[in-house]
Motif scaffolding. Structure first.
Motif, PDB file in Angstrom:
ATOM      1  N   ASP A 103       2.088  -0.726  -5.651  1.00 16.76           N
ATOM      2  CA  ASP A 103       1.980  -1.868  -6.867  1.00 16.76           C
ATOM      3  C   ASP A 103       1.459  -3.006  -6.207  1.00 16.76           C
ATOM      4  OD1 ASP A 103       2.516  -2.528  -9.474  1.00 16.76           O
ATOM      5  OD2 ASP A 103       3.985  -3.757  -8.624  1.00 16.76           O
ATOM      6  N   LYS A 104       2.041  -3.316  -4.866  1.00 13.99           N
ATOM      7  CA  LYS A 104       1.614  -4.494  -4.378  1.00 13.99           C
ATOM      8  C   LYS A 104       0.299  -4.375  -3.482  1.00 13.99           C
ATOM      9  CE  LYS A 104       6.164  -6.204  -3.809  1.00 13.99           C
ATOM     10  NZ  LYS A 104       7.287  -6.121  -2.793  1.00 13.99           N
ATOM     11  N   LEU A 127      -5.255  -1.034 -16.395  1.00 14.00           N
ATOM     12  CA  LEU A 127      -5.759   0.186 -15.792  1.00 14.00           C
ATOM     13  C   LEU A 127      -5.097   0.303 -14.662  1.00 14.00           C
ATOM     14  CD1 LEU A 127      -9.665  -0.502 -16.833  1.00 14.00           C
ATOM     15  CD2 LEU A 127      -7.776   1.201 -17.742  1.00 14.00           C
ATOM     16  N   LYS A 128      -4.767  -0.621 -14.036  1.00 15.15           N
ATOM     17  CA  LYS A 128      -4.040  -0.573 -12.817  1.00 15.15           C
ATOM     18  C   LYS A 128      -2.678   0.373 -12.951  1.00 15.15           C
ATOM     19  CE  LYS A 128      -0.963  -3.130  -9.532  1.00 15.15           C
ATOM     20  NZ  LYS A 128      -0.498  -4.354  -9.293  1.00 15.15           N
ATOM     21  N   LYS A 129      -2.103  -0.099 -13.986  1.00 13.24           N
ATOM     22  CA  LYS A 129      -0.633   0.514 -14.362  1.00 13.24           C
ATOM     23  C   LYS A 129      -0.889   2.017 -14.633  1.00 13.24           C
ATOM     24  CE  LYS A 129       3.141  -1.292 -16.977  1.00 13.24           C
ATOM     25  NZ  LYS A 129       3.707  -1.999 -18.057  1.00 13.24           N
ATOM     26  N   ASN A 135      -3.397   3.858 -13.660  1.00 15.36           N
ATOM     27  CA  ASN A 135      -3.593   4.806 -12.440  1.00 15.36           C
ATOM     28  C   ASN A 135      -2.468   4.710 -11.382  1.00 15.36           C
ATOM     29  OD1 ASN A 135      -5.772   5.980 -11.251  1.00 15.36           O
ATOM     30  ND2 ASN A 135      -6.874   4.257 -10.670  1.00 15.36           N
ATOM     31  N   LEU A 136      -1.623   3.991 -11.440  1.00 15.22           N
ATOM     32  CA  LEU A 136      -0.284   4.028 -10.619  1.00 15.22           C
ATOM     33  C   LEU A 136       0.532   5.167 -11.348  1.00 15.22           C
ATOM     34  CD1 LEU A 136       0.839   0.456  -9.702  1.00 15.22           C
ATOM     35  CD2 LEU A 136      -0.256   2.055  -8.170  1.00 15.22           C
ATOM     36  N   GLU A 137       0.621   5.323 -12.512  1.00 17.90           N
ATOM     37  CA  GLU A 137       1.282   5.958 -13.148  1.00 17.90           C
ATOM     38  C   GLU A 137       0.762   7.501 -13.053  1.00 17.90           C
ATOM     39  OE1 GLU A 137       4.044   5.252 -15.270  1.00 17.90           O
ATOM     40  OE2 GLU A 137       4.382   7.455 -15.689  1.00 17.90           O
ATOM     41  N   ILE A 138      -0.612   7.803 -13.106  1.00 20.64           N
ATOM     42  CA  ILE A 138      -1.267   8.957 -12.769  1.00 20.64           C
ATOM     43  C   ILE A 138      -0.967   9.422 -11.312  1.00 20.64           C
ATOM     44  CG2 ILE A 138      -3.629   9.945 -12.504  1.00 20.64           C
ATOM     45  CD1 ILE A 138      -4.801   8.153 -14.730  1.00 20.64           C
ATOM     46  N   LEU A 139      -1.028   8.362 -10.495  1.00 18.45           N
ATOM     47  CA  LEU A 139      -0.927   8.767  -9.131  1.00 18.45           C
ATOM     48  C   LEU A 139       0.662   9.330  -9.027  1.00 18.45           C
ATOM     49  CD1 LEU A 139      -2.774   8.527  -6.809  1.00 18.45           C
ATOM     50  CD2 LEU A 139      -1.642   6.553  -6.181  1.00 18.45           C
ATOM     51  N   LYS A 140       1.490   8.594  -9.428  1.00 15.71           N
ATOM     52  CA  LYS A 140       2.994   9.087  -9.300  1.00 15.71           C
ATOM     53  C   LYS A 140       3.253  10.348  -9.743  1.00 15.71           C
ATOM     54  CE  LYS A 140       7.509   7.309 -10.661  1.00 15.71           C
ATOM     55  NZ  LYS A 140       8.307   6.238 -11.463  1.00 15.71           N
ATOM     56  N   VAL A 172     -10.614   6.048 -13.947  1.00 17.03           N
ATOM     57  CA  VAL A 172     -10.116   4.793 -14.362  1.00 17.03           C
ATOM     58  C   VAL A 172     -10.461   4.000 -13.314  1.00 17.03           C
ATOM     59  CG1 VAL A 172      -7.878   3.837 -14.351  1.00 17.03           C
ATOM     60  CG2 VAL A 172      -8.125   6.047 -15.131  1.00 17.03           C
ATOM     61  N   LEU A 173     -10.613   4.332 -11.972  1.00 17.31           N
ATOM     62  CA  LEU A 173     -11.278   3.323 -10.970  1.00 17.31           C
ATOM     63  C   LEU A 173     -12.617   2.609 -11.575  1.00 17.31           C
ATOM     64  CD1 LEU A 173     -10.526   4.917  -7.492  1.00 17.31           C
ATOM     65  CD2 LEU A 173      -9.470   2.486  -8.321  1.00 17.31           C
ATOM     66  N   ALA A 174     -13.292   3.919 -11.984  1.00 20.80           N
ATOM     67  CA  ALA A 174     -14.598   3.294 -12.284  1.00 20.80           C
ATOM     68  C   ALA A 174     -14.910   2.318 -13.428  1.00 20.80           C
ATOM     69  CB  ALA A 174     -15.438   4.648 -12.708  1.00 20.80           C
TER      70      ALA A 174
END
Lengths: 88, 88, 88, 88
Positions: free
Chosen positions: A84-85, B47-49, B51-56, C40-42
């Protein structure tokens, strides 16, 4: 758990330290702002690489072990706080 | 493997889409650059959030399973390639 | 000040919106996590490009005008607050 | 143009160098991955701050002068190339 091979990270960090010395000298020499800024970006790229290397070994060793011991989810939560950071 | 609950990601993405509609309207209304820029940053945060959710979830499900099946290192390599793009 | 040409930003935002629709569909189709994450990165890359375009025009128009009117430093402070969020 | 006051940047860089020494020691002591990773992130935050400070002074001095001499747009293009790397 055996001690991890940290030579990649150590080399990256020592290079980063040397580059910071160089940037301090650039400032003393009153070099052009944008050239200094690009060098700072280069050190950030080295530190990013360092952190990805640390994280990769962490996942392949500690996280693997944690999943085997049924405590993987705690490790994942811990990694997500770091990511997250890292990441915008 | 059972289908993952994706409601968090779906809600974040639908909110992001709604905010992009709002930004398009701000541009049509010739709003101030910095205000538009801040809204774009807000969508990036969503979108960051996402992606973190997907990755988790990926780590807690797919990676866990892969370690159990002895193929964890391949999954970690795959994640590292994504993280390399995420993170500066 | 004349109205800025915003067609580049509008095209980028409309493309981003279309891609988000695609990601929502990928989730409905239960596609592989890493493939979703890459999409999402795109979209994030498109929004980054949008923001750089907005910022560039802002500097070439509003900041230029502000320096001419002796109020450039306030504009720079405002930009730095935005950059602080952009950039890690 | 008078020489810029660079004490803020110099202090940040010297602190960053000291922290890198600390991280090298953490690795020698075989400290926990996530603790090392957090320290690397802390140095990255210092370098980010350094770069924002450099950029701010650059805009308030060099860019201002360039706009006064009718060469502002070239300076802005140069900054945008740096920002493109800063910011994801």
């Amino acid at each position: 758990m055996e001690k991890k091979d940290r030579s990649t990270e150590l080399n990256l960090l020592k290079t980063a330290r040397g580059q910071i010395d160089g940037i301090i000298k650039m400032i003393d020499d009153d070099r052009y702002c944008i050239d200094i800024s690009k060098q700072v970006l280069a050190v950030q790229a080295l530190l990013k690489k360092t952190n990805l290397e640390i994280l990769k070994k962490h996942m392949n060793h500690c996280v693997k072990t944690a999943f085997e011991e049924g405590q993987g989810e705690d490790k994942i939560d811990e990694i997500m706080l770091v990511l997250d950071k890292y990441y915008r």
